[in-house]
Scaffold this motif. Sequence first.
Motif, PDB file in Angstrom:
ATOM      1  N   ILE A 194     -45.789 -47.474 138.156  1.00 54.30           N
ATOM      2  CA  ILE A 194     -45.486 -48.422 137.078  1.00 54.30           C
ATOM      3  C   ILE A 194     -45.924 -47.871 135.733  1.00 54.30           C
ATOM      4  O   ILE A 194     -45.187 -47.952 134.747  1.00 54.30           O
ATOM      5  N   SER A 195     -47.113 -47.264 135.668  1.00 56.75           N
ATOM      6  CA  SER A 195     -47.547 -46.741 134.369  1.00 56.75           C
ATOM      7  C   SER A 195     -46.647 -45.604 133.914  1.00 56.75           C
ATOM      8  O   SER A 195     -46.401 -45.446 132.710  1.00 56.75           O
ATOM      9  N   ILE A 249     -43.551 -47.097 132.184  1.00 54.77           N
ATOM     10  CA  ILE A 249     -43.798 -47.463 130.781  1.00 54.77           C
ATOM     11  C   ILE A 249     -43.775 -46.216 129.918  1.00 54.77           C
ATOM     12  O   ILE A 249     -43.173 -46.204 128.828  1.00 54.77           O
ATOM     13  N   ASP A 250     -44.423 -45.143 130.397  1.00 57.80           N
ATOM     14  CA  ASP A 250     -44.407 -43.884 129.646  1.00 57.80           C
ATOM     15  C   ASP A 250     -42.979 -43.433 129.386  1.00 57.80           C
ATOM     16  O   ASP A 250     -42.634 -43.036 128.271  1.00 57.80           O
ATOM     17  N   VAL A 282     -40.135 -45.152 129.325  1.00 55.01           N
ATOM     18  CA  VAL A 282     -39.431 -46.001 128.357  1.00 55.01           C
ATOM     19  C   VAL A 282     -39.932 -45.723 126.944  1.00 55.01           C
ATOM     20  O   VAL A 282     -39.148 -45.625 125.995  1.00 55.01           O
ATOM     21  N   GLU A 283     -41.249 -45.558 126.794  1.00 54.36           N
ATOM     22  CA  GLU A 283     -41.812 -45.315 125.460  1.00 54.36           C
ATOM     23  C   GLU A 283     -41.334 -43.982 124.894  1.00 54.36           C
ATOM     24  O   GLU A 283     -41.004 -43.883 123.710  1.00 54.36           O
ATOM     25  N   ARG A 342     -37.585 -44.265 123.808  1.00 51.05           N
ATOM     26  CA  ARG A 342     -37.249 -45.005 122.597  1.00 51.05           C
ATOM     27  C   ARG A 342     -38.007 -44.504 121.375  1.00 51.05           C
ATOM     28  O   ARG A 342     -37.555 -44.675 120.261  1.00 51.05           O
TER      29      ARG A 342
END
Lengths: 92, 92
Positions: free
Chosen positions: A41-42, A45-46, A48-49, A52
Amino acid sequence: MAEANTVLIGRKPAMNYVLACITLFHSGAKEVTVKARGKAISHAIDVVEVVRRRFLPDVKIKTINIGTDKVVPQAETDGQTNVSTIEITITR
Amino acid sequence: MAEANTVLIGRKPAMNYVLACITLFHSGAKEVTVKARGKAISHAIDVVEVVRRRFLPDVKIKTINIGTDKVVPQAETDGQTNVSTIEITITR
Protein backbone atom coordinates in the motif's frame (compact mmCIF):
# COMPACT_ATOMS: atom_id res chain seq x y z
CA MET A 1 -13.37 -2.67 -19.94
CA ALA A 2 -12.98 -0.83 -16.66
CA GLU A 3 -10.58 -3.46 -15.38
CA ALA A 4 -8.18 -2.96 -18.27
CA ASN A 5 -6.70 0.24 -16.90
CA THR A 6 -5.60 -1.19 -13.58
CA VAL A 7 -2.06 -1.27 -12.23
CA LEU A 8 -1.59 -3.82 -9.45
CA ILE A 9 1.32 -2.85 -7.21
CA GLY A 10 3.64 -5.65 -6.12
CA ARG A 11 7.27 -5.94 -5.10
CA LYS A 12 9.01 -4.56 -8.15
CA PRO A 13 10.70 -1.14 -8.03
CA ALA A 14 8.16 1.69 -7.87
CA MET A 15 9.41 3.12 -11.15
CA ASN A 16 8.12 0.05 -13.03
CA TYR A 17 4.59 0.84 -11.90
CA VAL A 18 5.04 4.56 -12.56
CA LEU A 19 5.97 3.69 -16.14
CA ALA A 20 2.95 1.39 -16.42
CA CYS A 21 0.64 4.24 -15.36
CA ILE A 22 2.26 6.71 -17.75
CA THR A 23 2.03 4.22 -20.61
CA LEU A 24 -1.68 3.70 -19.96
CA PHE A 25 -2.33 7.44 -20.00
CA HIS A 26 -0.27 7.89 -23.16
CA SER A 27 -2.20 5.11 -24.88
CA GLY A 28 -5.39 7.10 -24.38
CA ALA A 29 -6.69 6.03 -20.95
CA LYS A 30 -8.69 8.71 -19.14
CA GLU A 31 -8.58 6.87 -15.83
CA VAL A 32 -6.07 4.54 -14.24
CA THR A 33 -6.75 2.55 -11.08
CA VAL A 34 -3.81 1.68 -8.84
CA LYS A 35 -4.47 -1.26 -6.51
CA ALA A 36 -2.38 -2.70 -3.70
CA ARG A 37 -2.67 -4.92 -0.64
CA GLY A 38 -0.79 -5.15 2.62
CA LYS A 39 2.70 -3.71 2.70
CA ALA A 40 2.50 -2.72 -0.96
CA ILE A 41 0.00 0.00 0.00
CA SER A 42 2.76 2.48 0.82
CA HIS A 43 4.33 1.75 -2.57
CA ALA A 44 0.99 2.47 -4.24
CA ILE A 45 0.95 5.95 -2.67
CA ASP A 46 4.56 6.48 -3.77
CA VAL A 47 3.66 5.50 -7.34
CA VAL A 48 0.67 7.87 -7.50
CA GLU A 49 2.71 10.72 -6.00
CA VAL A 50 5.58 10.25 -8.46
CA VAL A 51 3.19 10.06 -11.43
CA ARG A 52 1.37 13.25 -10.57
CA ARG A 53 4.22 15.30 -9.13
CA ARG A 54 7.06 14.44 -11.43
CA PHE A 55 5.64 13.22 -14.73
CA LEU A 56 2.01 14.15 -15.32
CA PRO A 57 1.07 17.28 -13.33
CA ASP A 58 -2.39 17.34 -14.95
CA VAL A 59 -3.30 14.04 -13.28
CA LYS A 60 -5.81 14.38 -10.44
CA ILE A 61 -6.79 11.92 -7.75
CA LYS A 62 -10.44 11.00 -8.29
CA THR A 63 -11.15 8.52 -5.51
CA ILE A 64 -9.28 6.62 -2.82
CA ASN A 65 -10.97 3.56 -1.34
CA ILE A 66 -9.66 1.33 1.39
CA GLY A 67 -10.98 -2.06 2.40
CA THR A 68 -10.22 -5.47 3.78
CA ASP A 69 -9.67 -8.74 1.94
CA LYS A 70 -9.90 -12.09 3.63
CA VAL A 71 -6.91 -14.30 3.01
CA VAL A 72 -7.04 -18.03 3.55
CA PRO A 73 -3.53 -19.02 4.56
CA GLN A 74 -1.94 -21.92 2.75
CA ALA A 75 -0.28 -23.39 5.80
CA GLU A 76 -2.40 -25.01 8.48
CA THR A 77 -2.95 -22.10 10.82
CA ASP A 78 -6.07 -21.17 12.70
CA GLY A 79 -8.48 -19.83 10.14
CA GLN A 80 -8.22 -16.79 7.94
CA THR A 81 -6.36 -13.55 8.24
CA ASN A 82 -7.29 -10.14 6.94
CA VAL A 83 -5.28 -7.91 4.67
CA SER A 84 -5.96 -4.25 3.99
CA THR A 85 -6.39 -3.03 0.43
CA ILE A 86 -6.32 0.31 -1.32
CA GLU A 87 -7.65 1.44 -4.69
CA ILE A 88 -6.63 4.84 -6.00
CA THR A 89 -8.27 6.09 -9.19
CA ILE A 90 -6.42 8.87 -10.98
CA THR A 91 -7.71 10.82 -14.01
CA ARG A 92 -6.36 13.40 -16.40
CA MET B 1 -8.26 22.18 18.53
CA ALA B 2 -8.48 20.25 15.29
CA GLU B 3 -4.99 18.87 15.81
CA ALA B 4 -5.87 17.34 19.16
CA ASN B 5 -7.74 14.39 17.69
CA THR B 6 -4.86 13.12 15.60
CA VAL B 7 -3.25 9.69 15.86
CA LEU B 8 0.20 9.55 14.28
CA ILE B 9 1.07 6.01 13.21
CA GLY B 10 4.60 4.82 13.92
CA ARG B 11 6.29 1.50 14.54
CA LYS B 12 4.35 0.23 17.53
CA PRO B 13 1.89 -2.65 17.18
CA ALA B 14 -1.24 -1.63 15.28
CA MET B 15 -3.47 -2.40 18.26
CA ASN B 16 -1.88 0.47 20.23
CA TYR B 17 -3.11 2.95 17.64
CA VAL B 18 -6.49 1.22 17.37
CA LEU B 19 -6.89 1.73 21.12
CA ALA B 20 -5.83 5.37 20.79
CA CYS B 21 -8.56 5.96 18.17
CA ILE B 22 -11.22 4.20 20.24
CA THR B 23 -10.23 6.17 23.34
CA LEU B 24 -10.56 9.44 21.43
CA PHE B 25 -14.03 8.52 20.20
CA HIS B 26 -15.11 7.39 23.67
CA SER B 27 -13.91 10.67 25.17
CA GLY B 28 -16.33 12.51 22.90
CA ALA B 29 -14.41 13.16 19.69
CA LYS B 30 -16.59 13.34 16.59
CA GLU B 31 -13.65 13.08 14.21
CA VAL B 32 -10.27 11.40 14.44
CA THR B 33 -7.48 11.93 11.93
CA VAL B 34 -5.00 9.11 11.38
CA LYS B 35 -1.69 10.24 9.87
CA ALA B 36 1.28 8.25 8.63
CA ARG B 37 4.35 8.58 6.43
CA GLY B 38 6.38 6.13 4.38
CA LYS B 39 6.12 2.48 5.31
CA ALA B 40 3.75 3.25 8.18
CA ILE B 41 1.06 4.07 5.60
CA SER B 42 -0.01 0.45 5.30
CA HIS B 43 -0.29 0.28 9.10
CA ALA B 44 -2.52 3.36 9.05
CA ILE B 45 -4.93 1.57 6.70
CA ASP B 46 -4.83 -1.50 8.96
CA VAL B 47 -5.65 0.64 12.00
CA VAL B 48 -8.61 2.33 10.31
CA GLU B 49 -9.94 -0.99 9.04
CA VAL B 50 -9.69 -2.65 12.45
CA VAL B 51 -11.38 0.32 14.17
CA ARG B 52 -14.33 0.39 11.82
CA ARG B 53 -14.76 -3.32 11.14
CA ARG B 54 -14.11 -4.84 14.52
CA PHE B 55 -14.76 -2.21 17.17
CA LEU B 56 -16.81 0.75 16.00
CA PRO B 57 -19.03 -0.23 13.05
CA ASP B 58 -20.69 3.20 13.06
CA VAL B 59 -17.42 4.88 12.13
CA LYS B 60 -17.29 6.15 8.55
CA ILE B 61 -14.36 7.29 6.47
CA LYS B 62 -14.78 10.98 5.74
CA THR B 63 -11.71 11.86 3.70
CA ILE B 64 -8.46 10.27 2.60
CA ASN B 65 -5.68 12.57 1.45
CA ILE B 66 -2.28 11.60 0.18
CA GLY B 67 0.70 13.86 -0.30
CA THR B 68 4.46 14.19 -0.29
CA ASP B 69 6.75 15.53 2.43
CA LYS B 70 10.29 16.64 1.76
CA VAL B 71 12.81 15.08 4.11
CA VAL B 72 16.27 16.56 4.59
CA PRO B 73 18.55 13.64 5.41
CA GLN B 74 20.77 13.97 8.43
CA ALA B 75 23.77 12.31 6.85
CA GLU B 76 25.66 14.07 4.09
CA THR B 77 23.89 12.70 1.06
CA ASP B 78 22.94 14.48 -2.11
CA GLY B 79 20.04 16.72 -1.25
CA GLN B 80 16.56 15.89 -0.05
CA THR B 81 14.38 12.88 -0.46
CA ASN B 82 10.62 12.66 -0.64
CA VAL B 83 8.34 10.62 1.55
CA SER B 84 4.67 9.91 0.89
CA THR B 85 2.07 10.77 3.50
CA ILE B 86 -1.53 9.84 4.16
CA GLU B 87 -4.23 11.45 6.27
CA ILE B 88 -7.43 9.53 6.91
CA THR B 89 -10.25 11.31 8.72
CA ILE B 90 -12.88 9.07 10.28
CA THR B 91 -16.12 10.23 11.88
CA ARG B 92 -18.96 8.67 13.84
